[in-house]
Design an enzyme around this catalytic site. Sequence first.
Site, PDB file in Angstrom:
ATOM      1  N   ASP A  16      31.934  -2.002  -6.392  1.00  0.00           N
ATOM      2  CA  ASP A  16      32.985  -2.060  -7.420  1.00  0.00           C
ATOM      3  C   ASP A  16      33.991  -3.175  -7.160  1.00  0.00           C
ATOM      4  O   ASP A  16      35.149  -3.080  -7.545  1.00  0.00           O
ATOM      5  CB  ASP A  16      33.744  -0.720  -7.530  1.00  0.00           C
ATOM      6  CG  ASP A  16      32.787   0.439  -7.737  1.00  0.00           C
ATOM      7  OD1 ASP A  16      31.839   0.263  -8.517  1.00  0.00           O
ATOM      8  OD2 ASP A  16      32.998   1.489  -7.121  1.00  0.00           O
ATOM      9  N   LYS A  19      31.724  -7.791  -8.911  1.00  0.00           N
ATOM     10  CA  LYS A  19      30.659  -8.797  -8.757  1.00  0.00           C
ATOM     11  C   LYS A  19      30.246  -9.384 -10.094  1.00  0.00           C
ATOM     12  O   LYS A  19      30.007 -10.567 -10.214  1.00  0.00           O
ATOM     13  CB  LYS A  19      29.409  -8.158  -8.128  1.00  0.00           C
ATOM     14  CG  LYS A  19      29.551  -7.835  -6.669  1.00  0.00           C
ATOM     15  CD  LYS A  19      28.341  -7.099  -6.169  1.00  0.00           C
ATOM     16  CE  LYS A  19      28.248  -5.677  -6.639  1.00  0.00           C
ATOM     17  NZ  LYS A  19      29.121  -4.725  -6.011  1.00  0.00           N
ATOM     18  N   GLY A  43      27.337  -0.575 -11.968  1.00  0.00           N
ATOM     19  CA  GLY A  43      27.997  -0.790 -13.261  1.00  0.00           C
ATOM     20  C   GLY A  43      28.806  -2.062 -13.141  1.00  0.00           C
ATOM     21  O   GLY A  43      29.898  -2.060 -12.598  1.00  0.00           O
ATOM     22  N   HIS A  44      28.222  -3.175 -13.582  1.00  0.00           N
ATOM     23  CA  HIS A  44      28.898  -4.461 -13.437  1.00  0.00           C
ATOM     24  C   HIS A  44      29.606  -4.819 -14.742  1.00  0.00           C
ATOM     25  O   HIS A  44      28.963  -5.084 -15.750  1.00  0.00           O
ATOM     26  CB  HIS A  44      27.882  -5.543 -13.047  1.00  0.00           C
ATOM     27  CG  HIS A  44      27.297  -5.316 -11.683  1.00  0.00           C
ATOM     28  ND1 HIS A  44      26.270  -6.053 -11.164  1.00  0.00           N
ATOM     29  CD2 HIS A  44      27.611  -4.413 -10.726  1.00  0.00           C
ATOM     30  CE1 HIS A  44      25.986  -5.616  -9.949  1.00  0.00           C
ATOM     31  NE2 HIS A  44      26.788  -4.619  -9.661  1.00  0.00           N
ATOM     32  N   GLN A 225      26.187  -2.350  -5.409  1.00  0.00           N
ATOM     33  CA  GLN A 225      26.879  -1.500  -4.443  1.00  0.00           C
ATOM     34  C   GLN A 225      27.587  -2.380  -3.400  1.00  0.00           C
ATOM     35  O   GLN A 225      28.041  -3.449  -3.762  1.00  0.00           O
ATOM     36  CB  GLN A 225      25.920  -0.504  -3.775  1.00  0.00           C
ATOM     37  CG  GLN A 225      25.428   0.599  -4.709  1.00  0.00           C
ATOM     38  CD  GLN A 225      24.317   0.157  -5.635  1.00  0.00           C
ATOM     39  OE1 GLN A 225      23.350  -0.431  -5.198  1.00  0.00           O
ATOM     40  NE2 GLN A 225      24.444   0.445  -6.905  1.00  0.00           N
TER      41      GLN A 225
HETATM   42  P1  IMP Z   1      23.506   6.874  -5.406  1.00  0.00           P
HETATM   43  O1  IMP Z   1      23.357   5.398  -5.222  1.00  0.00           O
HETATM   44  O2  IMP Z   1      23.622   7.303  -6.845  1.00  0.00           O
HETATM   45  O3  IMP Z   1      22.467   7.635  -4.667  1.00  0.00           O
HETATM   46  O4  IMP Z   1      24.905   7.284  -4.750  1.00  0.00           O
HETATM   47  C1  IMP Z   1      25.131   7.212  -3.349  1.00  0.00           C
HETATM   48  C2  IMP Z   1      26.560   6.804  -3.037  1.00  0.00           C
HETATM   49  O5  IMP Z   1      26.753   5.450  -3.419  1.00  0.00           O
HETATM   50  C3  IMP Z   1      27.617   7.600  -3.794  1.00  0.00           C
HETATM   51  O6  IMP Z   1      28.768   7.722  -2.978  1.00  0.00           O
HETATM   52  C4  IMP Z   1      27.941   6.730  -4.987  1.00  0.00           C
HETATM   53  O7  IMP Z   1      29.227   6.972  -5.503  1.00  0.00           O
HETATM   54  C5  IMP Z   1      27.843   5.358  -4.340  1.00  0.00           C
HETATM   55  N1  IMP Z   1      27.487   4.296  -5.293  1.00  0.00           N
HETATM   56  C6  IMP Z   1      26.297   4.080  -5.872  1.00  0.00           C
HETATM   57  N2  IMP Z   1      26.347   3.007  -6.674  1.00  0.00           N
HETATM   58  C7  IMP Z   1      27.590   2.525  -6.607  1.00  0.00           C
HETATM   59  C8  IMP Z   1      28.259   1.389  -7.188  1.00  0.00           C
HETATM   60  O8  IMP Z   1      27.697   0.597  -7.946  1.00  0.00           O
HETATM   61  N3  IMP Z   1      29.564   1.235  -6.847  1.00  0.00           N
HETATM   62  C9  IMP Z   1      30.204   2.057  -5.981  1.00  0.00           C
HETATM   63  N4  IMP Z   1      29.630   3.114  -5.412  1.00  0.00           N
HETATM   64  C10 IMP Z   1      28.331   3.350  -5.712  1.00  0.00           C
END
Ligand code: IMP
Length: 423
Positions: A16, A19, A43-44, A225
């Site tokens: 977040d 990017k 979510g970009h 991420q």
């Molecule tokens: P998952 O990727 O949905 O399995 O989530 C695993 C962890 O990564 C959780 O804490 C999510 O909130 C975090 N997470 C996954 N994608 C993002 C992102 O794009 N931005 C921030 N946190 C993320």
Amino acid sequence: MKKGKVDALLGIVFGDEGKGKVVDCFTPRYDVVARFAGGPNAGHTIIFEGKKFVLRSIPSGIFDEGKINIIGNGCVIAPDLFMQEAKELEAAGYDLKSRLHISKRAHLILPTHRVLDRAYEAAKGKNKVGTTGKGIGPTYSEKASRTGLRVGDILGDFPQKYAALKARHLQILQDLHYTDFDITDEEKVWMEGIEYMRQFPLTDTEIELGKALAEGKSVLAEGAQGTMLDIDHGTYPFVSSSNTVSGGVCTGLGVAPNSIGEVFGIFKAYSTRVGSGPFPVELFDETGDKIREIGHEYGAVTGRNRRCGWLDLVALKYAIMINGVTQLIMMKSDVLDTFDTIRVCVAYQKDGVTTTDMPYDTEGWQAVYEDLPGWKTDLTQMTSESQFPQQLKDYITYIEKATATPITIVSVGPDRAQTIERK
Ligand code: IMP
């Protein structure tokens, strides 16, 4: 940017970082933009000319008509969500079908993977990861178990393979006594998504990239991420399921380590985290609320409140090392415009032990801070570094010294135009 090289643009803390905006600003310099890890958990957000788009699986280079965009083998893709996202862009006038190439080796997220994601989370009780619920973990697990379905499978006898995997998932769900779900409607849209995806070039993207690099083309690898959510180097088990670090660029796109050029590390002037897990700099007071409110720190995918805190140099230095960051990009500096004092976490402390190295178990550590004066100036209208207040210049210098890495871009607002390159 060098011809024949892959530059990586990575979130280097908890994601977040913004990017999307930077990739969007960078794309004119590159021939190809590629995603190498993650899926619709990302979510970009991109804002320009008064329009706002949130990209999940599609690379942020899609707005630049001349560029090829690639969803690489290291990604996971949900056909229904992909279709929704792509159709929105098509409706806004962007041509996707000739410019968006999808790796045949990328794995498919089935509707039942999403149910499994919910079921596994429910079974974890208090130790929930706080996933985005998009089926990311179960899909990557299945990839490692060698039972997953890949994009290339839709070109063969797909219905049979799909039915077999779905049956396996239903059996697991039954064994977990997780039966309160109905995927009938979801599955219908998902199948429409499969048909829609067939209209795109489903290719051997690693070969395409290899040839592009050999021809001297330049590639931008867009991370998703952040480093602290990396499956190996993040705050395990509170992480995502892919390698989000620069090493993941090689495996997730099929490019060699010696083809990597610059590694841009994106961080925010403060810290945020969504989901569960250790976060030593978290603020539970009105300062944290103020950062959240000014920074609009609510999840782009889930809408959840992001946890907020001051900048964490322990995490930043660790991420710079793991990724080989060559240039830093500081985002959302303007969010700190009104603070009298800006704090920076320089070490962690627990049970009388102080460390500046990222510990194996980040649970239970307290942040040790140094204080710097705030700039108390509106940065959002600034267009060049020469307009920066002295306190911001000092903040930048402080971070550069502590990390031994230059900050080459400072962002002062969400618009493309509010991106200041430093000389
Ligand atoms: P998952 O990727 O949905 O399995 O989530 C695993 C962890 O990564 C959780 O804490 C999510 O909130 C975090 N997470 C996954 N994608 C993002 C992102 O794009 N931005 C921030 N946190 C993320």
